[in-house]
Design a protein around this motif. Sequence first.
Motif, PDB file in Angstrom:
ATOM      1  N   GLY A 111       3.016 -14.088   8.147  1.00 35.49           N
ATOM      2  CA  GLY A 111       2.354 -15.387   8.082  1.00 35.49           C
ATOM      3  C   GLY A 111       1.054 -15.403   7.322  1.00 35.49           C
ATOM      4  N   THR A 112       0.654 -14.267   6.751  1.00 33.48           N
ATOM      5  CA  THR A 112      -0.595 -14.166   5.994  1.00 33.48           C
ATOM      6  C   THR A 112      -0.291 -14.053   4.506  1.00 33.48           C
ATOM      7  OG1 THR A 112      -1.722 -13.067   7.831  1.00 33.48           O
ATOM      8  CG2 THR A 112      -2.691 -12.808   5.640  1.00 33.48           C
ATOM      9  N   PRO A 113      -0.903 -14.894   3.650  1.00 36.91           N
ATOM     10  CA  PRO A 113      -0.667 -14.788   2.205  1.00 36.91           C
ATOM     11  C   PRO A 113      -1.414 -13.598   1.615  1.00 36.91           C
ATOM     12  CG  PRO A 113      -2.254 -16.538   2.659  1.00 36.91           C
ATOM     13  CD  PRO A 113      -1.777 -16.049   3.987  1.00 36.91           C
ATOM     14  N   LEU A 114      -0.746 -12.856   0.726  1.00 35.78           N
ATOM     15  CA  LEU A 114      -1.340 -11.717   0.027  1.00 35.78           C
ATOM     16  C   LEU A 114      -1.071 -11.860  -1.467  1.00 35.78           C
ATOM     17  CD1 LEU A 114      -0.099  -8.736   2.254  1.00 35.78           C
ATOM     18  CD2 LEU A 114      -2.222 -10.037   2.506  1.00 35.78           C
ATOM     19  N   ARG A 115      -1.864 -11.126  -2.259  1.00 34.29           N
ATOM     20  CA  ARG A 115      -1.621 -11.113  -3.695  1.00 34.29           C
ATOM     21  C   ARG A 115      -1.549  -9.668  -4.178  1.00 34.29           C
ATOM     22  NH1 ARG A 115      -5.473 -14.279  -7.851  1.00 34.29           N
ATOM     23  NH2 ARG A 115      -6.616 -12.308  -7.953  1.00 34.29           N
ATOM     24  N   LEU A 116      -0.488  -9.365  -4.913  1.00 34.19           N
ATOM     25  CA  LEU A 116      -0.229  -8.024  -5.425  1.00 34.19           C
ATOM     26  C   LEU A 116      -0.159  -8.086  -6.944  1.00 34.19           C
ATOM     27  CD1 LEU A 116       0.855  -5.013  -5.038  1.00 34.19           C
ATOM     28  CD2 LEU A 116       3.133  -6.042  -4.988  1.00 34.19           C
ATOM     29  N   GLU A 117      -0.663  -7.045  -7.625  1.00 33.05           N
ATOM     30  CA  GLU A 117      -0.544  -6.962  -9.072  1.00 33.05           C
ATOM     31  C   GLU A 117       0.507  -5.914  -9.422  1.00 33.05           C
ATOM     32  OE1 GLU A 117      -4.382  -6.225 -10.733  1.00 33.05           O
ATOM     33  OE2 GLU A 117      -5.190  -8.162 -10.096  1.00 33.05           O
ATOM     34  N   ALA A 118       1.413  -6.247 -10.347  1.00 29.17           N
ATOM     35  CA  ALA A 118       2.493  -5.333 -10.727  1.00 29.17           C
ATOM     36  C   ALA A 118       2.761  -5.440 -12.217  1.00 29.17           C
ATOM     37  CB  ALA A 118       3.763  -5.662  -9.937  1.00 29.17           C
ATOM     38  N   ARG A 119       3.238  -4.330 -12.806  1.00 25.31           N
ATOM     39  CA  ARG A 119       3.543  -4.330 -14.239  1.00 25.31           C
ATOM     40  C   ARG A 119       4.801  -5.142 -14.541  1.00 25.31           C
ATOM     41  NH1 ARG A 119      -0.034  -3.261 -17.877  1.00 25.31           N
ATOM     42  NH2 ARG A 119       1.559  -2.465 -19.285  1.00 25.31           N
ATOM     43  N   GLN A 120       5.758  -5.126 -13.610  1.00 25.19           N
ATOM     44  CA  GLN A 120       7.003  -5.857 -13.787  1.00 25.19           C
ATOM     45  C   GLN A 120       7.255  -6.727 -12.557  1.00 25.19           C
ATOM     46  OE1 GLN A 120       8.793  -5.896 -16.526  1.00 25.19           O
ATOM     47  NE2 GLN A 120       7.567  -4.320 -17.573  1.00 25.19           N
ATOM     48  N   PRO A 121       7.864  -7.912 -12.737  1.00 25.15           N
ATOM     49  CA  PRO A 121       8.151  -8.761 -11.581  1.00 25.15           C
ATOM     50  C   PRO A 121       9.272  -8.166 -10.739  1.00 25.15           C
ATOM     51  CG  PRO A 121       9.114  -9.702 -13.557  1.00 25.15           C
ATOM     52  CD  PRO A 121       8.308  -8.530 -13.999  1.00 25.15           C
ATOM     53  N   PRO A 122       9.105  -8.046  -9.432  1.00 28.14           N
ATOM     54  CA  PRO A 122      10.170  -7.493  -8.591  1.00 28.14           C
ATOM     55  C   PRO A 122      11.314  -8.487  -8.436  1.00 28.14           C
ATOM     56  CG  PRO A 122       8.351  -8.261  -7.239  1.00 28.14           C
ATOM     57  CD  PRO A 122       7.906  -8.402  -8.653  1.00 28.14           C
ATOM     58  N   PRO A 123      12.532  -7.996  -8.302  1.00 21.89           N
ATOM     59  CA  PRO A 123      13.682  -8.900  -8.105  1.00 21.89           C
ATOM     60  C   PRO A 123      13.773  -9.347  -6.650  1.00 21.89           C
ATOM     61  CG  PRO A 123      14.425  -6.635  -8.119  1.00 21.89           C
ATOM     62  CD  PRO A 123      12.949  -6.587  -8.397  1.00 21.89           C
ATOM     63  N   GLY A 124      14.574 -10.390  -6.414  1.00 21.79           N
ATOM     64  CA  GLY A 124      14.868 -10.817  -5.053  1.00 21.79           C
ATOM     65  C   GLY A 124      13.746 -11.595  -4.392  1.00 21.79           C
ATOM     66  N   ASP A 125      13.925 -11.843  -3.101  1.00 18.35           N
ATOM     67  CA  ASP A 125      12.964 -12.638  -2.331  1.00 18.35           C
ATOM     68  C   ASP A 125      12.146 -11.813  -1.360  1.00 18.35           C
ATOM     69  OD1 ASP A 125      13.875 -14.979  -3.559  1.00 18.35           O
ATOM     70  OD2 ASP A 125      15.516 -15.168  -2.108  1.00 18.35           O
ATOM     71  N   ARG A 172      -9.115  -7.705  18.509  1.00 16.03           N
ATOM     72  CA  ARG A 172      -8.673  -8.333  17.264  1.00 16.03           C
ATOM     73  C   ARG A 172      -9.524  -7.811  16.112  1.00 16.03           C
ATOM     74  NH1 ARG A 172      -3.856 -10.064  17.962  1.00 16.03           N
ATOM     75  NH2 ARG A 172      -4.125 -11.111  15.964  1.00 16.03           N
ATOM     76  N   VAL A 173      -8.885  -7.488  14.994  1.00 11.61           N
ATOM     77  CA  VAL A 173      -9.572  -6.983  13.814  1.00 11.61           C
ATOM     78  C   VAL A 173      -8.958  -7.619  12.571  1.00 11.61           C
ATOM     79  CG1 VAL A 173     -10.193  -4.763  14.857  1.00 11.61           C
ATOM     80  CG2 VAL A 173      -8.018  -5.004  13.615  1.00 11.61           C
ATOM     81  N   THR A 174      -9.619  -7.422  11.449  1.00 12.05           N
ATOM     82  CA  THR A 174      -9.082  -7.822  10.146  1.00 12.05           C
ATOM     83  C   THR A 174      -9.219  -6.624   9.220  1.00 12.05           C
ATOM     84  OG1 THR A 174      -9.731 -10.134  10.438  1.00 12.05           O
ATOM     85  CG2 THR A 174      -9.307  -9.385   8.193  1.00 12.05           C
ATOM     86  N   VAL A 175      -8.142  -6.251   8.544  1.00 12.69           N
ATOM     87  CA  VAL A 175      -8.195  -5.157   7.580  1.00 12.69           C
ATOM     88  C   VAL A 175      -8.069  -5.754   6.182  1.00 12.69           C
ATOM     89  CG1 VAL A 175      -5.705  -4.715   7.751  1.00 12.69           C
ATOM     90  CG2 VAL A 175      -7.238  -2.917   6.914  1.00 12.69           C
ATOM     91  N   ALA A 176      -8.950  -5.300   5.272  1.00 15.07           N
ATOM     92  CA  ALA A 176      -9.031  -5.867   3.929  1.00 15.07           C
ATOM     93  C   ALA A 176      -8.583  -4.844   2.885  1.00 15.07           C
ATOM     94  CB  ALA A 176     -10.461  -6.312   3.640  1.00 15.07           C
ATOM     95  N   TYR A 177      -7.764  -5.313   1.933  1.00 18.90           N
ATOM     96  CA  TYR A 177      -7.297  -4.469   0.829  1.00 18.90           C
ATOM     97  C   TYR A 177      -7.495  -5.214  -0.492  1.00 18.90           C
ATOM     98  CZ  TYR A 177      -4.820  -1.531   4.234  1.00 18.90           C
ATOM     99  OH  TYR A 177      -4.503  -0.713   5.288  1.00 18.90           O
ATOM    100  N   ARG A 178      -7.931  -4.467  -1.511  1.00 20.71           N
ATOM    101  CA  ARG A 178      -7.956  -4.997  -2.867  1.00 20.71           C
ATOM    102  C   ARG A 178      -6.536  -4.958  -3.444  1.00 20.71           C
ATOM    103  NH1 ARG A 178     -12.883  -7.489  -3.362  1.00 20.71           N
ATOM    104  NH2 ARG A 178     -14.605  -6.056  -2.916  1.00 20.71           N
ATOM    105  N   PRO A 179      -6.177  -5.879  -4.350  1.00 17.83           N
ATOM    106  CA  PRO A 179      -4.827  -5.855  -4.941  1.00 17.83           C
ATOM    107  C   PRO A 179      -4.486  -4.530  -5.612  1.00 17.83           C
ATOM    108  CG  PRO A 179      -5.894  -7.937  -5.422  1.00 17.83           C
ATOM    109  CD  PRO A 179      -6.935  -7.070  -4.780  1.00 17.83           C
ATOM    110  N   GLU A 180      -5.493  -3.876  -6.223  1.00 16.37           N
ATOM    111  CA  GLU A 180      -5.206  -2.616  -6.916  1.00 16.37           C
ATOM    112  C   GLU A 180      -4.912  -1.464  -5.949  1.00 16.37           C
ATOM    113  OE1 GLU A 180      -9.802  -2.995  -6.883  1.00 16.37           O
ATOM    114  OE2 GLU A 180      -8.062  -4.308  -7.138  1.00 16.37           O
ATOM    115  N   GLN A 181      -5.222  -1.632  -4.652  1.00 17.66           N
ATOM    116  CA  GLN A 181      -4.920  -0.600  -3.661  1.00 17.66           C
ATOM    117  C   GLN A 181      -3.474  -0.687  -3.167  1.00 17.66           C
ATOM    118  OE1 GLN A 181      -8.224  -1.777  -0.993  1.00 17.66           O
ATOM    119  NE2 GLN A 181      -8.916   0.343  -1.157  1.00 17.66           N
ATOM    120  N   MET A 182      -2.837  -1.818  -3.382  1.00 17.98           N
ATOM    121  CA  MET A 182      -1.494  -2.058  -2.877  1.00 17.98           C
ATOM    122  C   MET A 182      -0.464  -1.830  -3.987  1.00 17.98           C
ATOM    123  SD  MET A 182      -2.728  -5.661  -1.195  1.00 17.98           S
ATOM    124  CE  MET A 182      -1.084  -6.269  -0.988  1.00 17.98           C
ATOM    125  N   ARG A 183       0.741  -1.457  -3.607  1.00 15.49           N
ATOM    126  CA  ARG A 183       1.803  -1.329  -4.615  1.00 15.49           C
ATOM    127  C   ARG A 183       3.168  -1.493  -3.968  1.00 15.49           C
ATOM    128  NH1 ARG A 183       3.841   3.892  -4.088  1.00 15.49           N
ATOM    129  NH2 ARG A 183       2.355   5.524  -3.475  1.00 15.49           N
TER     130      ARG A 183
END
Length: 366
Positions: free
Chosen positions: A330-344, A283-294
């Motif tokens: 099942g894991t909550p994440l937070r992403l930063e984006a210039r525009q809100p994405p559509p849909g669910d 078992r491991v945990t991988v960590a990402y900063r919001p600015e690394q994700m898109r």
Amino acid sequence: MADLVIEGLTKRFGGVTAVDDVSLHVADGEFVTLLGPSGCGKSTTLAAVAGLDRADGGRIQVGNTVYFDAQRGIYLPPEARGCGLVFQSYALWPHMTVQDNVAFPLTLRKVAGPERRRRIEEVLALVEMERFAKRYPHELSGGQQQRVALARTLVYQPAILLLDEPLSNLDAKLRDRARAWLGELRTRLRLTTIYVTHDQIEALSLSDRVVVMNGGRIAQIGAPQEIYEQPADPFVADFIGTTNFLPARVADATPAGGRALLELADGQRLEATTERAAAAGSRVTVAYRPEQMRIARENGEDTQGTVLRTQITSRAYVGGNWQIGLDLAGTPLRLEARQPPPGDTLRLWLPHAGGILFRGEADVAA
């Protein structure tokens, strides 16, 4: 100026060990920040250096002067240590002018008139408060009062400077301005300084090195960029900045310096570069900063990363960017984006390199 050496410092309050075997060397002219949550031991460490709290064990030395040595029974009282201490509260005498407040430490030390006047003029110019010399504290803003408190400390030329959350009483905009001013002053003075704060922005922007504390111990010491980009454990990663943690299982054994194939709770697989060997099934945990994700490109041409399916749980506009709440396996994440994405739903891109792999489940605050 002088360097500061702390060795094996321990302080207990009843059955609680507030500082647990802390060792730290602050070089001559270095600005070091003690950073951590409330109750981590940072202010207690500062108080032990200042002599306000007598430690139970260890040793503290500044230059050639031993402030405290438990084994040798040495304990210098605060007034004999030559430390400059600025508290969270300004603690200015309300019936005295700025000039008289700054003069007070020199009067106690019986500094002669001409020398006293020279030092007062010099230090008020240093903190850019010379034109307010005749004003009283109630006629000053919070930031101006903090400058006077700092001037009152610098005027008697302390061996080291100790700052205990000096900007925490200021509002957000004033704190930003005060932080910039303090950074400029720090560069000019090059005075050995210990700065205590729970504000990560202050720590990262002002410090030569940051000492992250947790539970009375040092979790990590390093330059600001090192602390942010190479956290030693999940606690440091979680406390410094915003971090997304993904629990996973190692699908294939991975050598150190290789790429791990990780399986998430919903069966999706993620590739991540790791500097440590990872055993299959662990078992491991991988960590990402919001600015690394898109958000993944629609044309499917994303390379050097993995695209995963996620559910959108929230959208919040925070000025210039949107913070997007996501659910991934099942894991909550937070992403930063210039525009809100559509849909669910959202296709999330995570880089192969840049994520940090920790063994086991990360124990972090919700």
